[in-house]
Every structure is written in structure tokens, then in C-alpha cells.
Design a protein around this motif. Structure first.
Motif, short mmCIF file in Angstrom:
data_model
loop_
_atom_site.label_atom_id
_atom_site.label_comp_id
_atom_site.label_asym_id
_atom_site.label_seq_id
_atom_site.Cartn_x
_atom_site.Cartn_y
_atom_site.Cartn_z
N GLU A 162 18.18 10.81 -7.77
CA GLU A 162 17.64 10.23 -6.54
C GLU A 162 16.95 11.30 -5.70
OE1 GLU A 162 19.08 7.70 -2.60
OE2 GLU A 162 20.08 7.40 -4.52
N THR A 163 17.46 12.53 -5.77
CA THR A 163 16.81 13.64 -5.06
C THR A 163 15.41 13.87 -5.61
OG1 THR A 163 18.94 14.70 -4.62
CG2 THR A 163 16.99 16.08 -4.48
N ASP A 164 15.27 13.79 -6.94
CA ASP A 164 13.94 13.93 -7.56
C ASP A 164 13.00 12.83 -7.08
OD1 ASP A 164 14.77 16.12 -9.08
OD2 ASP A 164 15.30 14.88 -10.82
N VAL A 165 13.50 11.61 -7.09
CA VAL A 165 12.67 10.47 -6.67
C VAL A 165 12.25 10.63 -5.21
CG1 VAL A 165 12.66 7.97 -6.29
CG2 VAL A 165 13.72 8.91 -8.36
N GLN A 183 -0.30 0.44 -10.30
CA GLN A 183 -0.59 -0.12 -8.97
C GLN A 183 0.47 -1.10 -8.49
OE1 GLN A 183 -3.50 1.17 -7.13
NE2 GLN A 183 -2.84 2.57 -8.75
N SER A 184 1.37 -1.51 -9.39
CA SER A 184 2.48 -2.36 -8.95
C SER A 184 3.62 -1.52 -8.37
CB SER A 184 3.01 -3.20 -10.12
OG SER A 184 3.69 -2.39 -11.07
N VAL A 185 3.50 -0.20 -8.49
CA VAL A 185 4.52 0.72 -7.95
C VAL A 185 4.05 1.36 -6.65
CG1 VAL A 185 5.79 2.87 -8.38
CG2 VAL A 185 5.49 1.20 -10.22
N ALA A 186 2.83 1.91 -6.66
CA ALA A 186 2.29 2.60 -5.48
C ALA A 186 0.79 2.34 -5.41
CB ALA A 186 2.59 4.10 -5.55
N ASP A 188 11.79 0.47 -1.65
CA ASP A 188 10.93 -0.28 -2.58
C ASP A 188 10.43 0.63 -3.70
OD1 ASP A 188 11.26 -2.65 -1.26
OD2 ASP A 188 9.39 -2.53 -0.14
N PHE A 189 10.08 1.86 -3.34
CA PHE A 189 9.61 2.82 -4.35
C PHE A 189 10.73 3.11 -5.35
CE2 PHE A 189 8.86 7.30 -5.66
CZ PHE A 189 7.62 7.13 -6.28
N LYS A 190 11.91 3.38 -4.84
CA LYS A 190 13.06 3.69 -5.70
C LYS A 190 13.40 2.51 -6.61
CE LYS A 190 17.18 3.77 -3.90
NZ LYS A 190 18.41 4.16 -3.14
N ASN A 191 13.36 1.32 -6.06
CA ASN A 191 13.67 0.13 -6.86
C ASN A 191 12.64 -0.10 -7.95
OD1 ASN A 191 15.96 -0.40 -5.36
ND2 ASN A 191 14.94 -1.82 -3.96
N ASP A 205 0.83 -1.19 0.00
CA ASP A 205 0.00 0.00 0.00
C ASP A 205 0.87 1.25 0.00
OD1 ASP A 205 -2.82 1.18 0.56
OD2 ASP A 205 -1.51 2.14 2.03
N ALA A 206 0.48 2.25 -0.77
CA ALA A 206 1.31 3.45 -0.91
C ALA A 206 1.60 4.13 0.42
CB ALA A 206 0.64 4.43 -1.87
N ARG A 207 0.67 4.01 1.36
CA ARG A 207 0.89 4.62 2.68
C ARG A 207 1.98 3.90 3.46
NH1 ARG A 207 -3.36 5.33 7.73
NH2 ARG A 207 -2.46 7.28 8.55
N GLU A 208 2.13 2.59 3.21
CA GLU A 208 3.10 1.78 3.94
C GLU A 208 4.40 1.57 3.16
OE1 GLU A 208 2.22 1.09 6.92
OE2 GLU A 208 0.14 1.74 6.68
#
Length: 260
Positions: free
Chosen positions: A192-195, A161-164, A142-145, A134-137
Motif C-alpha cells: 500500500e505504501t508503494d501504491v 483510462q479506466s484507472v486514471a 478509488d485508485f487503490k481499489n 479524471d486523474a486530477r480529481e
């Protein structure tokens, strides 16, 4: 369409109303809203209790005292409604559960895009449907990967939805506005700063929306939702809000604030 904050509110509502009560009957006016046979729902829900809920993105999973897990997806206009008198069944309450305390639960579904399913395992369902945490958790790592192998627009990726899991169209626009990121910025051109800026903005938008029960009028005055329309005026720059299509979705942004 209900997104993560709205479905979170439905979870809170359901947790406070229909759990730990025995289901004595079920009625469905349109069997097309059920992913399994109606008889299966009667078999696995009637005489059982709903015990707890788990939300992953826009999906709400309801554990039962039986062997199955109930899945609710609210589509575009779905919402829960707990009421007492049978005669008070809402007009669009196409699925109704009756409980042993003489109360009822209606799954309102005006445009009939919402649905119910029965599954054996939340973990298996999550994997089979390619849902991220879940995007909140979701963790930053994991998001960066998830972004590391993408070569498309950041707006498209946020809607994946497989990302967030749980981020929908208005949230993606708000996240990118708060992060000062152009919706068509390519992932391979992001530092990485943008991400991290996008990730932090996502967490901020989610928490603000939940804290305000997804009532947009209560959002901070600098949130895009207040002027998310063609020819709206950006709170920060005074410049115009523009509308474009990204991945087939209407996308609003501030060109002066969100440079490409």
C-alpha cells in the motif's frame, strides 16, 4: 499526443474565448473527423451557444444551450484556435465554427487523429467508454481499489483510462520516476505504501505540468522529462536512463533509482 495537462490548457483557452456566443455557421473540410453526420452537427450547434466545459482525462465535453453535448478529442496534434478574420483560418483548421461576434473557432488537426462527437449525457458516455474519474480529481481509495484486482505491470495500469483518465505515456514514465517505481513492477508485489507513492507522484506531476502550461522546459530540474531519452543521465543517481517496451509503449526509466 496531448495528455491531461495539455487538454486542461485547451479547456482554459476555450473557457476564455468561445463560450456564450451564438454559433452562426459551421464548416468541416473532412467529415471523417465527425462521429455523427455533419447535418446533425449543424442541427444541434448552429444557432446555439456553448455554455461550459468539463474535462475528463483527454476528453473535453462542451455543454450547449441545445440538447446535445459536444465532445472534442484532440488526437495527436489537435489544438483550439480562436481568431477574427475568416481569411486567417489556419492551414489545418479542418473544423471551424463562426460566431455572431464575427470571430471564428478552428479545431486544428494536422494529422487528423482528433475528432468531434455529439452525445446526450456525459455520465453515460463516461460509463460506456470505461473512463475513471479524471486523474486530477481521482481519490486515493478509488485508485487503490482499481489496482487491487490487477496482476500486470504498473506502467500498463497507469495507461489504462479506466484507472486514471488522462495519464499518457510521458506522464506515466514521469510518475514512476518520481515514485522510484520500476515500470515493470507487478501490481501484486506492490505494498500500500508503494501504491500511495505512485498516487502522490501522479498528483504532483499533474499539478506541476498544469502550473507550467505543459511547457516541459519549465519543469523542475529533477523531472525525467529533461533527460527522458536513451542514454540520458539520471539527475539523482548519475546513472544511465534506459529504454524498454512496456505494453508496446516506449518506456524510459532509471534502473538505479527505480529498482524492480
Amino acid at each position: 499526443m496531448p495528455e491531461l495537462p495539455e487538454v486542461h490548457g485547451y479547456k482554459v483557452y476555450i473557457d476564455s474565448t468561445i463560450l456564450h456566443k451564438t454559433i452562426i455557421s459551421m464548416d468541416c473540410r473532412d467529415k471523417k473527423l465527425l462521429k455523427k453526420a455533419y447535418g446533425d452537427f449543424e442541427k444541434f450547434l448552429v444557432s446555439e451557444q456553448l455554455t461550459s466545459t468539463q474535462r475528463i482525462g483527454k476528453y473535453l465535453f462542451v455543454n450547449t444551450t441545445g440538447p446535445k453535448v459536444l465532445v472534442m478529442h484532440f488526437g495527436m496534434t489537435g489544438r483550439p484556435n480562436y481568431y477574427k478574420e475568416a481569411d486567417d483560418r489556419p492551414k489545418f483548421g479542418h473544423i471551424v465554427l463562426a460566431f455572431d461576434n464575427n470571430f471564428h473557432f478552428a479545431f486544428e488537426n494536422k494529422r487528423k487523429f482528433g475528432w468531434w462527437d455529439l452525445i446526450d449525457s456525459i455520465a453515460d458516455y463516461k460509463e460506456e467508454h470505461g473512463l475513471s474519474d479524471d486523474a486530477r480529481e481521482l481519490s486515493f481509495e478509488d485508485f487503490k481499489n482499481s489496482l487491487s484486482t490487477r496482476k500486470t505491470d504498473i506502467k500498463k495500469v497507469l495507461l489504462d483510462q479506466s484507472v486514471a483518465a488522462g495519464v499518457g505515456n510521458w506522464m506515466a514514465d514521469e510518475i514512476l520516476y518520481q515514485a522510484k517505481m520500476h515500470p515493470q513492477k507487478k501490481i501484486e508485489n506492490m505494498t500500500e505504501t508503494d501504491v500511495k507513492a505512485v498516487f502522490d507522484a501522479m498528483k504532483k506531476v499533474i499539478e506541476v505540468a498544469i502550473e507550467n502550461d505543459a511547457h516541459y522546459d519549465s519543469f523542475p530540474e529533477d523531472f525525467l522529462m529533461h533527460f527522458r531519452k536513451k542514454e540520458g543521465t539520471c539527475f539523482h543517481t548519475g546513472g544511465p536512463i534506459e529504454k524498454i517496451k512496456v505494453g508496446g509503449r516506449a518506456t524510459y526509466f532509471s534502473p538505479k533509482r527505480q529498482e524492480k
